[in-house]
Design a protein around this motif. Structure first.
Motif, PDB file in Angstrom:
ATOM      1  N   MET A 197      -8.843 -22.522   2.272  1.00  0.00           N
ATOM      2  CA  MET A 197      -9.725 -23.209   1.958  1.00  0.00           C
ATOM      3  C   MET A 197     -10.993 -23.910   0.599  1.00  0.00           C
ATOM      4  O   MET A 197     -10.479 -23.446  -0.084  1.00  0.00           O
ATOM      5  N   LYS A 199     -12.296 -25.714  -2.677  1.00  0.00           N
ATOM      6  CA  LYS A 199     -13.450 -24.560  -3.669  1.00  0.00           C
ATOM      7  C   LYS A 199     -14.615 -25.066  -3.374  1.00  0.00           C
ATOM      8  O   LYS A 199     -15.869 -24.900  -3.841  1.00  0.00           O
ATOM      9  N   VAL A 247     -14.758 -20.972  -8.694  1.00  0.00           N
ATOM     10  CA  VAL A 247     -14.867 -19.986  -7.719  1.00  0.00           C
ATOM     11  C   VAL A 247     -13.721 -19.290  -6.960  1.00  0.00           C
ATOM     12  O   VAL A 247     -12.206 -19.655  -7.347  1.00  0.00           O
ATOM     13  N   HIS A 277     -12.285 -16.924  -3.651  1.00  0.00           N
ATOM     14  CA  HIS A 277     -12.760 -15.768  -2.617  1.00  0.00           C
ATOM     15  C   HIS A 277     -11.984 -14.749  -2.278  1.00  0.00           C
ATOM     16  O   HIS A 277     -11.390 -13.804  -2.927  1.00  0.00           O
ATOM     17  N   ARG A 278     -13.068 -14.113  -1.051  1.00  0.00           N
ATOM     18  CA  ARG A 278     -13.375 -12.776  -1.595  1.00  0.00           C
ATOM     19  C   ARG A 278     -12.638 -13.153   0.067  1.00  0.00           C
ATOM     20  O   ARG A 278     -14.005 -13.720   1.403  1.00  0.00           O
ATOM     21  N   VAL A 279     -12.862 -11.671   1.050  1.00  0.00           N
ATOM     22  CA  VAL A 279     -12.332 -11.591   2.463  1.00  0.00           C
ATOM     23  C   VAL A 279     -13.063  -9.982   2.679  1.00  0.00           C
ATOM     24  O   VAL A 279     -12.539  -9.146   2.229  1.00  0.00           O
ATOM     25  N   ARG A 295     -13.678 -15.392   5.082  1.00  0.00           N
ATOM     26  CA  ARG A 295     -13.273 -15.411   3.807  1.00  0.00           C
ATOM     27  C   ARG A 295     -14.651 -15.873   3.255  1.00  0.00           C
ATOM     28  O   ARG A 295     -15.382 -16.959   4.225  1.00  0.00           O
ATOM     29  N   THR A 296     -15.592 -16.293   2.223  1.00  0.00           N
ATOM     30  CA  THR A 296     -16.139 -16.124   1.743  1.00  0.00           C
ATOM     31  C   THR A 296     -16.267 -16.391   0.000  1.00  0.00           C
ATOM     32  O   THR A 296     -15.341 -15.990  -0.522  1.00  0.00           O
ATOM     33  N   ARG A 297     -16.554 -18.356  -0.019  1.00  0.00           N
ATOM     34  CA  ARG A 297     -16.642 -18.238  -1.934  1.00  0.00           C
ATOM     35  C   ARG A 297     -17.539 -17.142  -2.816  1.00  0.00           C
ATOM     36  O   ARG A 297     -18.780 -17.233  -1.986  1.00  0.00           O
ATOM     37  N   LYS A 314     -17.626 -16.994  -9.924  1.00  0.00           N
ATOM     38  CA  LYS A 314     -16.509 -15.991 -10.666  1.00  0.00           C
ATOM     39  C   LYS A 314     -17.620 -15.913 -11.577  1.00  0.00           C
ATOM     40  O   LYS A 314     -17.550 -14.636 -12.516  1.00  0.00           O
ATOM     41  N   ASP A 354     -22.487 -15.056  -4.026  1.00  0.00           N
ATOM     42  CA  ASP A 354     -22.020 -15.839  -2.927  1.00  0.00           C
ATOM     43  C   ASP A 354     -22.108 -16.946  -2.808  1.00  0.00           C
ATOM     44  O   ASP A 354     -23.863 -17.035  -3.558  1.00  0.00           O
TER      45      ASP A 354
END
Length: 113
Positions: A1, A3, A85, A87-89, A102-104, A107, A112
């Motif tokens: 994915m 960034k 950036v 990524h969260r599943v 998957r979302t960005r 940090k 989101d």
């Protein structure tokens, strides 16, 4: 994915246009470069001609040149500063089926993108 995507707000972290912010107009994936609105503007000389209606074309134009993707950083939506950036599943259940999405996220603030 990826960034950085088309339409993201980014800040330049290196080069002549350092600390300027702009919107990503295009991502050149094969060259690892992005074109950012108002950043890295160059003058291009086009041959002067005429269209069938008689209007003149060409002359000196200013265009946005590509900048390397490592020289830009995504802008955090909360603090308006550059951020890395992540990524969260997440698991989403819809119609009895579970999907992984998957979302960005930024940090710096955890929001989101």
């Amino acid at each position: 994915m990826a960034k950085i995507r088309k339409g993201d707000l980014v800040v330049v972290i290196a080069g002549a246009d350092r600390t300027k912010q702009g919107k990503v107009l295009e991502v050149l994936v094969d060259q690892d470069r992005v074109i950012v609105e108002g950043i890295n503007r160059k003058t291009k000389h086009r041959k002067v001609g005429q269209t069938q209606r008689g209007t003149r074309t060409g002359g000196i134009e200013t265009i946005e040149a590509p900048i390397h993707i490592s020289n830009v950083m995504l802008v955090d939506p909360e603090t308006k500063k550059g951020t890395r950036v992540g990524h969260r599943v997440e698991s989403i259940e819809r119609d009895g089926r579970t999907r992984q999405v998957r979302t960005r996220f930024a940090k710096r603030s955890g929001k989101d993108v």
